[in-house]
Design an enzyme around this catalytic site. Sequence first.
Site, PDB file in Angstrom:
ATOM      1  N   ASP A  83       0.876  -1.164   0.000  1.00 42.09           N
ATOM      2  CA  ASP A  83       0.000   0.000   0.000  1.00 42.09           C
ATOM      3  C   ASP A  83       0.925   1.230   0.000  1.00 42.09           C
ATOM      4  O   ASP A  83       2.125   1.105   0.285  1.00 42.09           O
ATOM      5  CB  ASP A  83      -0.881  -0.036   1.262  1.00 42.09           C
ATOM      6  N   ASP A 110      -0.123   5.170   0.888  1.00 45.48           N
ATOM      7  CA  ASP A 110      -0.383   6.164   1.944  1.00 45.48           C
ATOM      8  C   ASP A 110      -0.456   5.494   3.320  1.00 45.48           C
ATOM      9  O   ASP A 110      -1.235   4.569   3.516  1.00 45.48           O
ATOM     10  CB  ASP A 110      -1.699   6.900   1.677  1.00 45.48           C
ATOM     11  N   ASP A 157      -1.973  -0.244   5.909  1.00 51.09           N
ATOM     12  CA  ASP A 157      -2.231   0.407   7.204  1.00 51.09           C
ATOM     13  C   ASP A 157      -3.694   0.654   7.517  1.00 51.09           C
ATOM     14  O   ASP A 157      -4.029   1.061   8.614  1.00 51.09           O
ATOM     15  CB  ASP A 157      -1.534   1.771   7.240  1.00 51.09           C
TER      16      ASP A 157
END
Length: 254
Positions: free
Chosen positions: A18, A20, A196
């Site tokens: 991922d 961001d 996240d």
Amino acid sequence: MNEPRQTRQLTDYAFFFDIDGTLAPFQTVPQDVSIPSHVIGQLGILRDRLGGALAFVSGRPLEQIDTLTRPLQAGAAGIHGAEIRTLDGKVTRASIDTQQLSQIEQMLAEQTRALKGVLIEKKSMAFALHYRQAPDAQQPLQALANTVVDRYPDFKVQAGKCVWEIKPRSCDKGKAIRFLMASAPFFGRIPVFLGDDITDEAGFRYVNQQQGVSIKIGAGESEATHRIAGVTQVYEWLDDLINYKINIDSLRSV
Ligand SMILES: [Mg+2]
């Protein structure tokens, strides 16, 4: 009792990242986000050692992923898998009614005009309703997003950090990783996925089903089997990985 040990190599794995909150720290405005150039360099080394089996899996469109990861060439799934580019350069896009997209765009513009500090981001096949600068707008934006998907059931609401996203119902990061895993050079490898946010959970579930390595970045409930404290620690982990300080046999020393 001695357990038989299987020796694994780095090339037994495929890596999915991922962006961001995983490779790039959050910023007040999503456009200000960047990945440090030394980290891009490390990702390039890792990709080469993996024979190319590295891809980004993000809520951002492919175009933004490419800008953020330049000059690295890698596989990529944008908009939670609504657009996926395999390593042969072929892009596969979810089929979405463009008329519905423009109707949703208009509806969002009209309904958020009075909400100060709210940022409505149009992606090619999705919308992000950001409230990082307007915490009071969380509830009204959620209600609005729900109203939109009630009217347009091909779309669903996805919660994220200070954002509600309206994205194609058929797409999630688990399906995106599965799609990439069906292509070379990912095919037959053990998936490793770092993410996240809530949207990454679908990816963790798929990776867990494949006996892969799911790594949640930061605090919060997760189905991931491993955890790294934050973006800075991801950089350190990456550094350890390319400097042969992580046991490839298991990748379990996170
Ligand atoms: Mg993220």
